[in-house]
Design a protein around this motif. Sequence first.
Motif, PDB file in Angstrom:
ATOM      1  N   GLY A 142      29.712  45.347  34.064  1.00 26.84           N
ATOM      2  CA  GLY A 142      30.953  45.639  34.789  1.00 26.84           C
ATOM      3  C   GLY A 142      32.030  46.125  33.841  1.00 26.84           C
ATOM      4  O   GLY A 142      32.784  47.063  34.146  1.00 26.84           O
ATOM      5  N   SER A 209      39.119  44.238  42.399  1.00 26.15           N
ATOM      6  CA  SER A 209      38.179  43.537  43.274  1.00 26.15           C
ATOM      7  C   SER A 209      36.739  43.886  42.876  1.00 26.15           C
ATOM      8  O   SER A 209      35.870  43.024  42.849  1.00 26.15           O
ATOM      9  N   HIS A 210      36.505  45.182  42.546  1.00 24.14           N
ATOM     10  CA  HIS A 210      35.143  45.603  42.197  1.00 24.14           C
ATOM     11  C   HIS A 210      34.709  44.999  40.871  1.00 24.14           C
ATOM     12  O   HIS A 210      33.559  44.609  40.699  1.00 24.14           O
ATOM     13  N   TYR A 211      35.664  44.915  39.967  1.00 27.00           N
ATOM     14  CA  TYR A 211      35.352  44.358  38.655  1.00 27.00           C
ATOM     15  C   TYR A 211      35.030  42.878  38.789  1.00 27.00           C
ATOM     16  O   TYR A 211      34.084  42.359  38.189  1.00 27.00           O
ATOM     17  N   THR A 213      33.842  41.174  41.337  1.00 30.70           N
ATOM     18  CA  THR A 213      32.527  40.900  41.914  1.00 30.70           C
ATOM     19  C   THR A 213      31.470  40.904  40.810  1.00 30.70           C
ATOM     20  O   THR A 213      30.608  40.018  40.757  1.00 30.70           O
ATOM     21  N   LEU A 214      31.546  41.921  39.958  1.00 34.61           N
ATOM     22  CA  LEU A 214      30.562  42.027  38.876  1.00 34.61           C
ATOM     23  C   LEU A 214      30.690  40.851  37.911  1.00 34.61           C
ATOM     24  O   LEU A 214      29.706  40.368  37.361  1.00 34.61           O
ATOM     25  N   ASP A 220      26.654  44.659  43.227  1.00 32.38           N
ATOM     26  CA  ASP A 220      26.663  45.183  44.588  1.00 32.38           C
ATOM     27  C   ASP A 220      26.718  46.705  44.516  1.00 32.38           C
ATOM     28  O   ASP A 220      27.509  47.272  43.763  1.00 32.38           O
ATOM     29  N   ARG A 222      27.979  48.740  46.443  1.00 35.10           N
ATOM     30  CA  ARG A 222      29.280  49.308  46.811  1.00 35.10           C
ATOM     31  C   ARG A 222      30.207  49.393  45.602  1.00 35.10           C
ATOM     32  O   ARG A 222      30.979  50.326  45.442  1.00 35.10           O
ATOM     33  N   ASP A 223      30.116  48.379  44.715  1.00 34.70           N
ATOM     34  CA  ASP A 223      30.966  48.400  43.522  1.00 34.70           C
ATOM     35  C   ASP A 223      30.502  49.491  42.559  1.00 34.70           C
ATOM     36  O   ASP A 223      31.309  50.188  41.944  1.00 34.70           O
ATOM     37  N   TYR A 226      31.672  52.634  43.879  1.00 37.08           N
ATOM     38  CA  TYR A 226      33.113  52.778  43.636  1.00 37.08           C
ATOM     39  C   TYR A 226      33.371  53.337  42.238  1.00 37.08           C
ATOM     40  O   TYR A 226      34.049  54.352  42.079  1.00 37.08           O
TER      41      TYR A 226
END
Lengths: 248, 314
Positions: A142, A209-211, A213-214, A220, A222-223, A226
């Motif tokens: 990430g 938010s994407h970071y 999650t990782l 995911d 989706r990330d 993104y």
Amino acid sequence: MTETIQHVLAIAKREWRSYFDSPVAYVFIIIFLMLAGFFTFSVSRFYEAGQATLSGFFTWHPWLYMILVPAVAMRLWAEERRSGTIELLFTVSVTPIQALLGKFIAAWLFLALALALTFPLVITAVYLGAPDLGVVFSGYFGSMLLAGAYLSVGMFTSALTRNQVISFILAVVIGLFLILAGFPPVTDLLARWAPVWLVDGVAAFSFMSHYETLQRGIIDLRDLAYFASVMAFMLLATQAVLKSKVGR
Amino acid sequence: MIKVKNLVKDFGRRRAVNGVSFEVEKGTVLGFLGPNGAGKTTTIRMIAGFLPPSAGTVTVKGIDVATDPVAAQKNIGYMPENAPLYEDMTVSGFLRFIAEIRGFSGTEQKNRVDQVIERCFLQPVKNQTIDTLSKGYRQRTCFAQTLLHDPDILLLDEPTEGLDPNQKQVVRDMIREMAPEKVIMLSTHVLEEVEAICTRAIIISAGKVVADDSPAALRQRSSSYNAVELAAKGQGIAEKTGELPEVGKTEVLEAAGDTCRLRIFPKAGKNAVPALLAAAQQQGWTIEDLKVDEGRLDDVFRQITTTEDTKEAE
Ligand SMILES: Nc1ncnc2c1ncn2[C@@H]1O[C@H](COP(=O)(O)OP(=O)(O)O)[C@@H](O)[C@H]1O
Ligand SMILES: [Mg+2]
């Protein structure tokens, strides 16, 4: 196709060497490691927390990168334009997208090298306890994606102006926006007067938010999509800028 | 091999190149002349495929440069104005980089790099970092880069700018040596250079072609072309020469007793020398010195470009 690969590789190699031909690379790596160490040990209290996780290390990366990645990226195009070498580059059958990819790859690998040099931290965590290595891996993964996204922004602002200081400041400001748009203290504040869908919509553009999650060990699609689309969008925007600025 | 047709380039509201057309064939060394800001660099950049034209076309060996710059550039070696280079690379490292981009690898790459290093006399500095080079070596490094793929067309934007006379000579010799197999187009505002190496000269002013001829033919447009400088001893020389039908105007440069030095301008298209010699014999003058002016390119250059500039100002 083979010509494209050949051009991308030649440019990436040249760029990579130019990092180490100047003190910039060493200064950058030392500062990165020192800051990463400082935040991890003094601010996140890595030892005192008594937990065998690296979350106290990764939490700081968005902020570290916000400042340090533009410092790496600012010279990528600004320097070519200032010195006029851009005219050489684009008259020897190199296309903007080839040059763009070559530079991007070199700079990204350089950031990967700096990040890889934080490996003693992983060893320490393993020594202290039993960290979930899957989470550690997805954390690094990430962090790399995050670095790439910042880099694509810095590359774009570098193409916009031949002034490296302006390029740096623009990249930091855009980076700050991309952090804050999804930073809980800011989104909470916004949620008081803006409709939820708007706050969520803006937050979806944010790195955070994407970071995160990782960082929780969840990879995911989706990330990934993104980060891939941020980079692709920024690289295409850079290409458009180059076309309009230098006619190529 | 180069065809330029009605080329126009606008920068905002400013028209830098205004309808330039010409064709150049193999074996030509074309001097591209003009005062500063005339549009030389802009024109060359469009031919090199760096800038897209606002209107008009450039084709290079039949390839339209604007639609397929990548293919066109394979036939071109281009040296930009001021010889930009990657300062942190060594001379040979830089040449290897360009050779790699040009598609050469392994021993082929090494041979080509070695060859241009030798050809451009870069041996003494080949392992030196470019930012430590003198101007002459910088120019030659940038020139060397144009030769790596042995292109048919060389575009050189002020290749000898800022060099000392010896270094200029080196560059000119290299250009002359390569001339027969190539089209070489070089921009300059040094007129002696055009006389020294060019077979054709195009003068542009305010974005337009104002003259296109051989340097010798251009020189003949000079007002001093075929003017005779005569030093002689005798009676009434100035009056008698002024009466000759071939002579337009005479200027007395020096006169002392019965010796004088005159500048005699023939009427347009006429040669005054035979008539002068005949008159001298008839009148019994002693000719001490006689020089015929070949015409001066810088006169022509000034005549052409200043009239154009004043037109522009009106
Ligand atoms: N990138 C540019 N943007 C705006 N104006 C330009 C640009 N490049 C050149 N010009 C203008 O176009 C004119 C021609 O310039 P140039 O081709 O460099 O002339 P030369 O090489 O004959 O000295 C000049 O007036 C110059 O100011
Ligand atoms: Mg110029």
